[in-house]
Design a protein around this motif. Structure first.
Motif, short mmCIF file in Angstrom:
data_model
loop_
_atom_site.label_atom_id
_atom_site.label_comp_id
_atom_site.label_asym_id
_atom_site.label_seq_id
_atom_site.Cartn_x
_atom_site.Cartn_y
_atom_site.Cartn_z
N VAL A 1 43.37 31.42 25.74
CA VAL A 1 44.56 31.33 26.59
C VAL A 1 45.31 32.67 26.59
N LEU A 2 45.46 33.27 25.41
CA LEU A 2 46.12 34.58 25.34
C LEU A 2 45.37 35.62 26.17
N ALA A 3 44.02 35.60 26.02
CA ALA A 3 43.20 36.57 26.76
C ALA A 3 43.33 36.34 28.27
N ALA A 4 43.34 35.07 28.68
CA ALA A 4 43.47 34.76 30.11
C ALA A 4 44.82 35.21 30.64
N ALA A 5 45.87 35.00 29.87
CA ALA A 5 47.21 35.42 30.32
C ALA A 5 47.29 36.94 30.45
N GLN A 6 46.71 37.64 29.47
CA GLN A 6 46.71 39.10 29.55
C GLN A 6 45.86 39.58 30.73
N PHE A 7 44.71 38.93 30.93
CA PHE A 7 43.84 39.28 32.05
C PHE A 7 44.55 39.09 33.39
N ALA A 8 45.24 37.95 33.55
CA ALA A 8 45.94 37.69 34.80
C ALA A 8 47.03 38.73 35.05
N ARG A 9 47.73 39.13 34.00
CA ARG A 9 48.76 40.17 34.17
C ARG A 9 48.14 41.50 34.59
N ARG A 10 46.99 41.85 34.01
CA ARG A 10 46.35 43.12 34.37
C ARG A 10 45.84 43.11 35.80
N VAL A 11 45.35 41.95 36.25
CA VAL A 11 44.88 41.85 37.63
C VAL A 11 46.06 41.98 38.59
N ARG A 12 47.17 41.30 38.28
CA ARG A 12 48.35 41.39 39.15
C ARG A 12 48.91 42.81 39.21
N ALA A 13 48.68 43.58 38.15
CA ALA A 13 49.22 44.93 38.10
C ALA A 13 48.39 45.94 38.88
N LEU A 14 47.18 45.56 39.31
CA LEU A 14 46.34 46.50 40.05
C LEU A 14 46.98 46.83 41.40
#
Length: 587
Positions: free
Chosen positions: A122-135
């Motif tokens: 869950v932590l990894a998914a949340a961090q992944f989603a934030r990085r994608v939104r930041a692109l």
């Protein structure tokens, strides 16, 4: 848990709320902790004490809260606002042990929670989603980070194209974090065939430029292609597929590009036998830019021996036969492979190769799914016929050093074929149409074009890119196209000196009703046209300056030289060799 939608109105493309999940999993420890402090403070307010004058006194809730707050943080101990009575000290002693036990229980639960694989995901998914939104740039979602995905991500990264990776194997995502890439690539450990995984990867976001399904499962790639087309029909899909049935299913759902490495290589080999120069053009234009230019090869016509009649062998045999060659097949199970007339065996034994006619053959294809067997086939066959033209299938990149030692004439590596084809589709989509049209041209045409490419490539693979003549892709050029004054020669003009010509080759001009191979200089360019070029990265950068700058286009088209300081600075910048190259792709 990762794929599920979060509470509070969050979309399915967002990761679950880490705070919400933390509080839910920590419900019991927090209740115990709060209850222990409540009991401790309540008891302290009930314990009798005395003030400095010896009068009876009881602590209020504020002082009780303050006392246990600094006691719990181990800042220190002090009896406030008055020295405690024995009853108060006894209760405080009990309360200290009570709250310490509650803290130990809560901290233990916190440690266990952060070690829980599900919560880590869950932590990894949340961090992944934030990085994608930041692109901030357009990106491609690459599903599968095996050999094919790794090659593709590396090539796109070197070309300045952003990617997002989804793979079911956590070890591969860890490799992504350690890869030597120029840009940070967000990676998610998840099943890419699930729609929620694609949503987390940003398939519905405006900056998603496409989805590439290159997992090692045709079924998973089919699910990815279908889910993408349902979730976001505008996004192009490139999918790997080694089954004709699955490929037909993909096509029925509108998959834009389907890459079968076996069929594709079979087609390439047939072209290499019948039209070596056309094969060389494909090798040069689809290889990774900057790598050495491949040497010309001329596979002979005649009898070929094929070891292994699986999906790869069948495609190669059909292609060779279509181009006038005789194919003798060696297969472990001829009946099961649908080739009962084949020589039974693996091809690693001398007698099976001789039975297949290896001594009189002109070529050998070692096409089994086992690299060790293929090496053995090649070594044994060369002992019987040293003049063979050898094609070898390499299934794993790790065996590359062994393959290099025996030096086959052509190496077929499925992952590399898929990666190179996908790279060309993503960065220069007009290349696909160029090769389709070039297939009908003769060897003299291909030889002439190969010589022109060699002249501008300077011994390394050139870049290929397309210029879209519209306001977004080439705003300055589009204005001249609207006026009917733009020609191909203007897109080749040097913005520093219009009497010079940029070292570029226009490969294809595509418009709604027409496609022109190698358009000549006087060809008119209309608004909405797309032109495919090849050349060096430096010339790509200079052309990018030209088609986007009105003053430069005016100078190249008319010869008029603006006198402003800004124009002089732009001309000096366009003439300077140093600087970043224009991204390969659409200008």
């Amino acid at each position: 848990m990762i794929a599920g939608a979060a509470r509070g109105g969050r979309g399915a493309e967002d990761a679950p709320s880490v705070v919400f999940l933390f509080l839910r999993r920590m419900r019991a420890p927090l209740i115990v902790l709060v209850a222990s402090y409540a009991v401790a403070m309540l008891g302290l307010t009930l314990m009798p004490g005395v003030d400095a004058e010896g009068r009876p006194w009881r602590m209020d809730f504020f002082h009780a809260f303050y006392f246990f707050s600094y006691t719990a943080t181990t800042i220190g101990f002090g009896e406030l606002p008055h020295p405690f009575s024995d009853a108060q000290r006894l209760w405080v002693s009990f309360a200290i042990y009570l709250t310490v036990i509650a803290w130990v229980y809560a901290i233990g639960k916190i440690i266990a929670l952060f070690q829980d694989p599900a919560f880590q995901r869950v932590l990894a998914a949340a961090q992944f989603a934030r990085r994608v939104r930041a692109l901030a740039e357009p990106y491609y979602i690459v599903c599968g980070y095996g050999e094919t995905g790794g090659l593709l991500v590396d090539a796109l990264d070197r070309d300045g194209v952003r990617t997002v990776v989804v793979d079911i194997d956590p070890g591969r995502i860890n490799e992504l974090d350690l890869a030597d890439l120029q840009s940070a690539v967000p990676g998610l450990t998840a099943d890419a065939s699930l729609p929620q995984s694609l949503l987390l990867a940003g398939v519905r976001r405006g900056r998603c430029a496409g989805v590439v399904a290159v997992t090692n499962s045709d079924t998973a790639n089919l699910a990815i292609a279908i889910a993408t087309k349902v979730l976001n029909p505008r996004v192009p899909v490139v999918a790997r597929c080694e089954s004709r049935e699955v490929a037909a299913n993909m096509a029925s759902f509108g998959t834009d590009y389907i890459i079968d490495p076996f069929e594709r290589f079979g087609s390439y080999l047939g072209v290499a036998v019948s039209a070596p120069s056309l094969y060389l053009l494909r090798e040069w234009l689809t290889a990774v830019p900057g790598s050495p230019l491949a040497e010309p090869i001329e596979p002979p016509k005649g009898t070929w021996v094929l070891a292994g009649f699986g999906r790869f062998g069948r495609a190669v045999a059909d292609s060779l036969a279509r181009h006038g060659n005789r194919v003798s097949v060696i297969e472990v199970d001829p009946e099961g492979a649908g080739r009962p007339q084949a020589v039974r065996g693996s091809g690693t034994e001398a007698h099976t190769l001789e039975a297949a006619g290896i001594r009189s053959a002109v070529g050998l294809v070692a096409g089994t799914p086992d690299d060790v067997n293929n090496l053995s086939v090649v070594i044994t066959a060369r002992e019987l016929n040293p003049k063979l033209f050898v094609v070898m299938r390499k299934n794993r990149i790790a065996n590359g050093i062994l393959v290099e030692r025996i030096a086959p004439d052509i190496v077929m590596q499925p992952s590399r074929i898929v990666a190179r084809t996908a790279f060309g589709i993503l960065t220069a989509p007009l290349l696909h149409r160029f090769f389709a049209l070039a297939r009908g041209r003769d060897e003299d045409w291909a030889n002439e074009l190969a010589a022109r490419i060699a002249a501008v490539a300077t011994d390394v693979v050139p870049d290929s890119w397309s210029v879209s003549v519209d306001r977004q892709g080439a705003g300055a050029a589009c204005e001249w196209a609207r006026a009917g004054a733009l020609r191909i020669e203007h897109l080749l003009g040097d913005p520093a000196d219009r009497t010079n010509r940029l070292a570029l080759i226009p490969l294809l001009l595509a418009r709604a009703d027409e496609e022109i191979l190698l358009p000549p200089d006087p060809t008119a360019v209309r608004p909405g046209d797309r032109v495919l070029f090849c050349g060096s990265r430096e010339t790509a950068r200079r052309q990018s300056y030209l088609v986007h700058n009105a003053n430069m286009m005016q100078y190249v088209v008319t010869g008029e030289i603006p006198s402003s300081a800004v124009w002089r600075w732009l001309r000096r910048r366009a003439a300077t060799p140093a600087g970043g190259a224009a991204p390969r792709g659409t200008s």
